[in-house]
Enzyme design. Structure first.
Site, short mmCIF file in Angstrom:
data_model
loop_
_atom_site.label_atom_id
_atom_site.label_comp_id
_atom_site.label_asym_id
_atom_site.label_seq_id
_atom_site.Cartn_x
_atom_site.Cartn_y
_atom_site.Cartn_z
CD GLU A 1 -3.54 2.63 -0.60
OE1 GLU A 1 -4.57 2.49 -1.28
OE2 GLU A 1 -2.45 2.12 -0.90
N PRO B 1 0.82 -1.21 0.00
CG PRO B 1 0.02 -0.99 2.19
CD PRO B 1 0.77 -1.93 1.28
CB CYS B 2 -0.04 4.68 -1.11
SG CYS B 2 0.30 6.38 -0.70
N PRO B 3 2.39 4.61 1.28
CG PRO B 3 3.70 6.24 2.37
CD PRO B 3 2.57 5.27 2.61
#
Ligand code: SF4
Ligand code: SF4
Lengths: 80, 416
Positions: free
Chosen positions: B385, A17-19
Site C-alpha cells: 500500500e 489509502p492507509c493511513p
C-alpha cells in the site's frame, strides 16, 4: 449532515489509502478552534475502528457517529 | 540539552547495542561502495544522503560515549557530543532514509544502515523530537488493541456492507459468509488495512480458492516500526498475535503492506502459526490449481515494483513474478536483479507523513521514475500500500503514464 449537530468544517475522507484518513483528520481538527466541530465522511471499514481510537489518543471527542451503508460520518469536537 | 535528558538518551542508545549494532557501528571502512546505492543520493547527490554519512552521525555519538577512547579524549577519535544540534542532524539522516537496505546489499561488510537509523529514531523519540503524526498513528493502533469493544459492532456492520461486492465477483455457497470475521476454527487469519480495496479483492480470491479463512479486527500496518519504537511495535504486533492464538489459526496472512509483513515475519517466529504474505498465498493457490486466472487480458506491458520490505527484506521475489507470468506474456523487469530494485522512496514512514514529505519524496525518487519509464510498461504492479501511494504520486509528478495496480486486485479481476 446531521439534524442536530452543526459542523464547522466537513472533510471528505472516502477511499483514501492507509493511513491518510487519520493523517488528514489529525491536521483538519487543528484547523478549527477548540470547541468547534469537524464532520469527517469516510467509506473505509477500518475507519470505524480507527476514529474512536484516534479520538481517544488525540484527546478529541466523537460526539456522534452516523452509519449509512458504506458511508460513515463522524462529528468530532476539538477538545484541545 | 540538560544532563538528565542526555543520560536518558544514552540509556536508550545502550538498549540498542546488541551484537549486530555494535558490529555495524565499529566496522565501516569508508570504502565508499554504498555511495551510489542509495536512491536518495542517486536522485539528489548531496553528501548527507550517502548511507555511510548518515550512519556516521550515530557512529560518532557511539564513539564519544561508548568507547574508551571517546570517553577519555573527547575531542579525539571523531567523536560527537549528543546535543540539540546532533538531534537535528539525526532527524535529517533518519527521516531521509526509507530503510530500504539497498546499501546493505552493496556494502562489503553488509552494514545495515537501516538498523543504525533505528538508533537515531529511538533517540528522537526519547527527546520527543520524532514526527508527531507517526507517534499518534502508533498510539491509535495501540488504543485499538485496548478497546476492541468500542468499535467491534461498528466494524462488523461496516464489513457487512462490503459483502455484496464480494459476492458479485465470486458467488459463495449458500450459508457461507462472504467475509467471515472472528471465526474460531478458521485455518487462516487475514490481516488487512482500513480500506475496502485491501479487503474485497482478497476476500474474492479466498472464497474462490475455498479457503477456510477469517478477517482480523486489526489493521496490519505497524506504525511503531515506522517511528522506531520497539515497545509500541511489539504492542501493535501482539494485538494480531493474540487474535491468531485465540482463534487457533494455522496461518496469518498479511495484506499488501511490506512493513507489516516484515515485522510479523521476523517477530512472530516462535508462534504456533505460519506467517505469509498475500502474494505468497496467491502464488500457492495458482500452483495448486485452487484458482485459475484468465491470461493476457491486460493491455500493454506490465512491470513490477518490488516493495523493499517484501522483497529485499522479506525474501518474497519469485512469487509476484510467478503470478504475473500467469497473468501476462508481456512482463518486463525493471531491474536485472530484484534484490537491486530501487526503492520507491516512500518507506520508513515518509508516505505516512503525508504532504509534509511529498516534495522530498518526489525529488529523492527520480531514479525510480526513470527506471519505470525505461520499461515502457503501461501497468505498474506492486504489492504494498505504501509503495502504491508513493508510485501513484510519482506517476502524477513525473507523468509516467502508467496504471499503478495492486497485484492482489489484478489476481481477483482475472479469476476464471
Ligand atoms: S537504507 Fe535505503 S534509504 Fe537508507 S541509506 Fe540505505 S539505501 Fe539509502
Ligand atoms: S559500503 Fe559499507 S563499509 Fe563501505 S562506506 Fe558504505 S557502509 Fe562503510
Amino acid at each position: 449532515m446531521s439534524d442536530d449537530i452543526k459542523a464547522d468544517k466537513v472533510m471528505d475522507l472516502k477511499g483514501l489509502p492507509c493511513p491518510m484518513p487519520v493523517v488528514k483528520i489529525s491536521k483538519g481538527i487543528k484547523e478549527v478552534a477548540v470547541g468547534q466541530v469537524v464532520e469527517a465522511v469516510t467509506s473505509d471499514p477500518g475507519a470505524l475502528a480507527d476514529f474512536p481510537a484516534w479520538a481517544k489518543t488525540s484527546g478529541n471527542e466523537i460526539m456522534k457517529t452516523e452509519q449509512e451503508g458504506k458511508i460513515t460520518r463522524f462529528f468530532i469536537r476539538r477538545v484541545k | 540539552m540538560d544532563d538528565t535528558t542526555r543520560d536518558e538518551l544514552l540509556r536508550l542508545f545502550e538498549s540498542k547495542l546488541k551484537r549486530a549494532a555494535k558490529l555495524y557501528l565499529e566496522t565501516c571502512s569508508r570504502c565508499g561502495v554504498c555511495v551510489s546505492a542509495c536512491h536518495v543520493y542517486a536522485s539528489m547527490p548531496q553528501a548527507k544522503y550517502i548511507a555511510a554519512y548518515r550512519a556516521e552521525i550515530v557512529r560518532r555519538i557511539y564513539k564519544r560515549y561508548f568507547t574508551k577512547k571517546g570517553r577519555f579524549w573527547k575531542s579525539l577519535g571523531e567523536s560527537k557530543e549528543l546535543s540539540e544540534l546532533a538531534l537535528s542532524e539525526l532527524y535529517e539522516a533518519a527521516y531521509s532514509c526509507t530503510g530500504c537496505r539497498r546499501c546493505m546489499v552493496f556494502c562489503p561488510f553488509g552494514i545495515d544502515t537501516q538498523l543504525i537509523m533505528s538508533i537515531a529514531k529511538l533517540l528522537l523519540i526519547g527527546a520527543h523530537a520524532e514526527p508527531e503524526i507517526l507517534s499518534l498513528l502508533a498510539d491509535t493502533s495501540v488504543a485499538k488493541g485496548e478497546s476492541l469493544e468500542i468499535f467491534r459492532e461498528g466494524f462488523l456492520e461496516s464489513i457487512k456492507t462490503l459483502e455484496n461486492e464480494v459476492v458479485e465477483r465470486w458467488r459463495v455457497e449458500a450459508g457461507q459468509t462472504p467475509i467471515p470475521v472472528d471465526q474460531k476454527g478458521a485455518d487462516l487469519l487475514y490481516v488487512a488495512l482500513a480500506g475496502a480495496h485491501s479487503i474485497v479483492p482478497a476476500a474474492v480470491v479466498f472464497n474462490a480458492a475455498k479457503e477456510n479463512w477469517t478477517l482480523s479486527f486489526f489493521e496490519a500496518v505497524n506504525f511503531g516500526a515506522f517511528v522506531g519504537d520497539p515497545v509500541k511495535t511489539r504492542q501493535i504486533l501482539d494485538r494480531i498475535v493474540n487474535e491468531a492464538r485465540r482463534l487457533g489459526v494455522k496461518e496469518v496472512v498479511i495484506c499488501e503492506c511490506g512493513t507489516a509483513f516484515r515485522v510479523m515475519k521476523s517477530m512472530a517466529k516462535n508462534e504456533p502459526f505460519k506467517v505469509s504474505s498475500i502474494t505468497e498465498v496467491h502464488a500457492r493457490y495458482i500452483r495448486e490449481g485452487r484458482i485459475k486466472l484468465r491470461k493476457n487480458t491486460l493491455e500493454g506491458t506490465v512491470t513490477y515494483h518490488d516493495p523493499c520490505q517484501l522483497a529485499r527484506n522479506g525474501g518474497v521475489m519469485d512469487e509476484p513474478r510467478f503470478i504475473l507470468r500467469a497473468l501476462t506474456d508481456d512482463f518486463a523487469e525493471m531491474s536485472p536483479d530484484p534484490v537491486m530494485n530501487w526503492c520507491c522512496g516512500g518507506g520508513g514512514g515518509l508516505v505516512a507523513m503525508g504532504e509534509d514529505t511529498l516534495d522530498f519524496r518526489m525529488k529523492s525518487a527520480s531514479v525510480k521514475a526513470d527506471q519505470v519509464k525505461k520499461t515502457g510498461a503501461k501497468i505498474l504492479a506492486t504489492a504494498c500500500e505504501n509503495c502504491h501511494t508513493q508510485l501513484s504520486n510519482l506517476n502524477d509528478h513525473y507523468q509516467m503514464g502508467v496504471d499503478v495496480r495492486f497485484l492482489s486486485s489484478m489476481v481477483a479481476d482475472a479469476l476464471e
